[in-house]
Design a protein around this motif. Sequence first.
Motif, PDB file in Angstrom:
ATOM      1  N   GLY A 163       0.788  -1.229   0.000  1.00 28.73           N
ATOM      2  CA  GLY A 163       0.000   0.000   0.000  1.00 28.73           C
ATOM      3  C   GLY A 163       0.816   1.274   0.000  1.00 28.73           C
ATOM      4  N   LEU A 164       2.147   1.152  -0.080  1.00 24.93           N
ATOM      5  CA  LEU A 164       3.057   2.306  -0.112  1.00 24.93           C
ATOM      6  C   LEU A 164       3.001   3.112   1.185  1.00 24.93           C
ATOM      7  CD1 LEU A 164       2.299   3.499  -3.765  1.00 24.93           C
ATOM      8  CD2 LEU A 164       4.063   1.900  -3.006  1.00 24.93           C
ATOM      9  N   SER A 165       2.746   2.440   2.299  1.00 23.18           N
ATOM     10  CA  SER A 165       2.613   3.137   3.584  1.00 23.18           C
ATOM     11  C   SER A 165       3.868   3.917   3.950  1.00 23.18           C
ATOM     12  CB  SER A 165       2.309   2.128   4.707  1.00 23.18           C
ATOM     13  OG  SER A 165       1.139   1.406   4.443  1.00 23.18           O
TER      14      SER A 165
ATOM     15  N   VAL B  62      -4.521  -1.202  -8.148  1.00 22.30           N
ATOM     16  CA  VAL B  62      -5.600  -1.086  -7.160  1.00 22.30           C
ATOM     17  C   VAL B  62      -5.256  -0.018  -6.123  1.00 22.30           C
ATOM     18  CG1 VAL B  62      -6.818  -2.285  -5.293  1.00 22.30           C
ATOM     19  CG2 VAL B  62      -6.402  -3.457  -7.460  1.00 22.30           C
ATOM     20  N   VAL B  63      -4.015  -0.021  -5.651  1.00 16.05           N
ATOM     21  CA  VAL B  63      -3.587   0.967  -4.656  1.00 16.05           C
ATOM     22  C   VAL B  63      -3.701   2.380  -5.232  1.00 16.05           C
ATOM     23  CG1 VAL B  63      -1.592   1.844  -3.371  1.00 16.05           C
ATOM     24  CG2 VAL B  63      -2.098  -0.602  -3.369  1.00 16.05           C
ATOM     25  N   ARG B  64      -3.244   2.573  -6.445  1.00 15.34           N
ATOM     26  CA  ARG B  64      -3.319   3.909  -7.063  1.00 15.34           C
ATOM     27  C   ARG B  64      -4.773   4.371  -7.203  1.00 15.34           C
ATOM     28  NH1 ARG B  64       1.264   5.936  -9.320  1.00 15.34           N
ATOM     29  NH2 ARG B  64       2.991   4.536  -9.803  1.00 15.34           N
ATOM     30  N   ARG B  65      -5.658   3.431  -7.522  1.00 14.17           N
ATOM     31  CA  ARG B  65      -7.054   3.786  -7.732  1.00 14.17           C
ATOM     32  C   ARG B  65      -7.793   4.039  -6.415  1.00 14.17           C
ATOM     33  NH1 ARG B  65      -8.383  -0.461 -10.255  1.00 14.17           N
ATOM     34  NH2 ARG B  65      -9.454  -1.569  -8.580  1.00 14.17           N
ATOM     35  N   GLU B  66      -7.595   3.140  -5.455  1.00 16.00           N
ATOM     36  CA  GLU B  66      -8.353   3.210  -4.212  1.00 16.00           C
ATOM     37  C   GLU B  66      -7.679   4.079  -3.143  1.00 16.00           C
ATOM     38  OE1 GLU B  66     -11.297   1.933  -4.044  1.00 16.00           O
ATOM     39  OE2 GLU B  66     -11.188   0.879  -5.977  1.00 16.00           O
ATOM     40  N   LEU B  67      -6.357   4.184  -3.211  1.00 14.79           N
ATOM     41  CA  LEU B  67      -5.597   4.940  -2.209  1.00 14.79           C
ATOM     42  C   LEU B  67      -4.650   5.890  -2.944  1.00 14.79           C
ATOM     43  CD1 LEU B  67      -4.689   1.908   0.076  1.00 14.79           C
ATOM     44  CD2 LEU B  67      -6.475   3.599   0.528  1.00 14.79           C
ATOM     45  N   PRO B  68      -5.191   6.905  -3.592  1.00 13.60           N
ATOM     46  CA  PRO B  68      -4.358   7.771  -4.436  1.00 13.60           C
ATOM     47  C   PRO B  68      -3.235   8.442  -3.665  1.00 13.60           C
ATOM     48  CG  PRO B  68      -6.522   8.747  -4.049  1.00 13.60           C
ATOM     49  CD  PRO B  68      -6.599   7.341  -3.551  1.00 13.60           C
TER      50      PRO B  68
END
Length: 259
Positions: free
Chosen positions: A47-49, A75-81
Amino acid sequence: MRDGHPQSFVDLDDPTVLAFEYVQHLACVLDSLPPGPLGVTHVGGAGLSLARYVEATRPGSPQIVLEPDAELTEVVRRELPLPRRHRIRVRPVDGRSGVAALRDGSADVVVVDAYDGGRVPPELGTVEFLTDVRRVLRADGLVLLNLADEPSWRYVAAVAAGAGVAGLDHQAVLATHDVLKGRRFGNSVLVAAGSTADLDLVELRRHVARSPFPTGMWSGAELARRARSARALTDALAAADPDAASSPRPPDLGRWRLR
């Protein structure tokens, strides 16, 4: 969750909120470094935390994330920009080939936090890989490795021995007290540098003392004593016996404490 194991926690409103203890420990090390942007290479993205944390606390830091799961990244880019004007670049490659493609002396910090099926892949703990990591680091750079292990601490000790062979022989280990005392399976963060000047243990201990988790640190003679009988992992071992060169299999969820 991924492969049945917790992977990431992201607070879009406040990227400095870090839910997992080992991510807090990685952040402790980064926070102990002099202020200003850092060139950070992350082996493993999820998630790139941590990359978000670095961007929030050290704006403008150039970061490279090596994450082979392109579908997950999408998915991460879309849901957690990611935040605007970030300098986080995600490359869809595995850690070993991704590091091999990086320029000499291109990173202040390399963070190795990659898992497959709850285990560190065998090729990410060997002397050869750590030697390549040192090539990528600047002269005063650090490598941080998130390593899961049993109370025997054999895997962490083997990776620490390999880092020493690779010339990263000034080291510290951060973990919660129960993990350091061998009371349960858990994560430790191994920090390694090429010289004592690059690893400020006094400043690092200050940040460890302020950790929201009950955290301890080993370094110097204490760390050397615990690792002295360890044998470094090699590419030859990883090829011949991948299971032996990987981190131990984690216990079933809910059965983490051994004694």
